[in-house]
Design an enzyme around this catalytic site. Structure first.
Site, PDB file in Angstrom:
ATOM      1  N   GLU A  43       1.006  -1.342   0.041  1.00 17.45           N
ATOM      2  CA  GLU A  43      -0.024  -0.065  -0.068  1.00 17.45           C
ATOM      3  C   GLU A  43       1.009   1.315   0.092  1.00 17.45           C
ATOM      4  OE1 GLU A  43      -1.826   3.337   2.056  1.00 17.45           O
ATOM      5  OE2 GLU A  43      -0.607   1.810   3.213  1.00 17.45           O
ATOM      6  N   ASP A  47       0.588   3.735  -3.018  1.00 17.82           N
ATOM      7  CA  ASP A  47       0.355   5.089  -2.797  1.00 17.82           C
ATOM      8  C   ASP A  47       1.088   6.196  -3.680  1.00 17.82           C
ATOM      9  OD1 ASP A  47      -0.938   7.368  -1.082  1.00 17.82           O
ATOM     10  OD2 ASP A  47       0.927   7.735  -0.909  1.00 17.82           O
ATOM     11  N   GLU A 119      -4.735   0.379  -3.478  1.00 18.75           N
ATOM     12  CA  GLU A 119      -3.219   0.974  -3.556  1.00 18.75           C
ATOM     13  C   GLU A 119      -2.285  -0.136  -3.409  1.00 18.75           C
ATOM     14  OE1 GLU A 119      -3.160   5.559  -2.159  1.00 18.75           O
ATOM     15  OE2 GLU A 119      -3.156   4.131  -0.374  1.00 18.75           O
TER      16      GLU A 119
END
Length: 227
Positions: A43, A47, A119
């Site tokens: 993640e 991101d 993400e």
């Protein structure tokens, strides 16, 4: 893996990474697995991939916009609400692996969890060397959300408009106060009021504190004639 490929339209390669990308930390704890086998590391990577790609799209779309405006649009477009909306529309939330307890609590529907898993999948694709395909997917998927912000920028920017007004008047910012919460954990409704100089300017509800605050600010700006 076939389902992920169908959702994103991009072939998957390293299956282990995609499994981690869809695994919530509650599952690793419940099964005594290493912490790195949940989606948190991926993640973090996804991101960065998302923000870079959206930044590039905005830079090309709005050649006359200043950095502050681009940052504001990007922060809205890559918010948990947007990512969760995409994840829920394409069925990604149904693939998330979590503990029995979290499942019973309805956590599969939490915007924060859906956004993180989304993400993390982007991060897994990046490690698979699919960045060029990801760029195309992200631009196509997020363009309607970008246009929505463009067409309704005042609504999304209401908190900043209200704060600028109050600070010009007294150097004091408005205060947002949660006055009520109701509903199950996965579908919590927050009721918020915005107060300035001991006066309640507006009250609004939302599925997150941020959403309720934004609605509050918009109503307060309307009341004060700031638009």
């Amino acid at each position: 893996m076939k389902t992920i490929s169908e959702i994103f339209g991009i072939e998957t390669v390293t299956q282990e990474n995609f499994r981690y990308a869809l695994t919530h930390s509650s599952y690793t704890k419940e099964n005594n697995l290493p912490e790195v086998q949940c989606y948190e590391r991926l993640e973090f990577l996804g991101d960065a991939v998302l923000k870079l790609t959206i930044s590039d799209v905005l830079f090309r779309l709005y050649p006359e916009s200043r950095e502050g405006e681009l940052s504001k649009i990007r922060s809205i477009v890559v918010s948990d609400n947007t990512l969760a909306d995409i994840a829920k529309k394409n069925g990604l939330q149904d693939l998330i692996i979590m503990s029995k307890h979290e499942e019973k609590q309805g956590c599969r529907n939490l915007n924060s969890i859906c956004a993180c898993a989304f993400e993390a999948v982007l991060g897994a694709y990046y490690l698979d060397g699919k960045f060029a395909e990801l760029e195309k997917y992200i631009e196509k998927t997020f363009l309607p959300y970008i246009k929505d912000v463009e067409n309704n920028f005042i609504k999304y920017n209401a908190k900043a408009i209200l704060q600028e007004y109050t600070q010009d008047k007294s150097k004091l910012p408005p205060e947002y106060v949660v006055i009520n919460e109701q509903g199950p954990a996965h579908k919590r409704i927050f009721e918020v009021q915005v107060v300035y100089n001991d006066e309640v300017l507006a009250v609004a509800k939302g599925y997150s504190k941020k959403e309720a605050e934004q609605k509050c600010a918009y109503l307060a700006c309307e009341k004060l004639g700031l638009f």
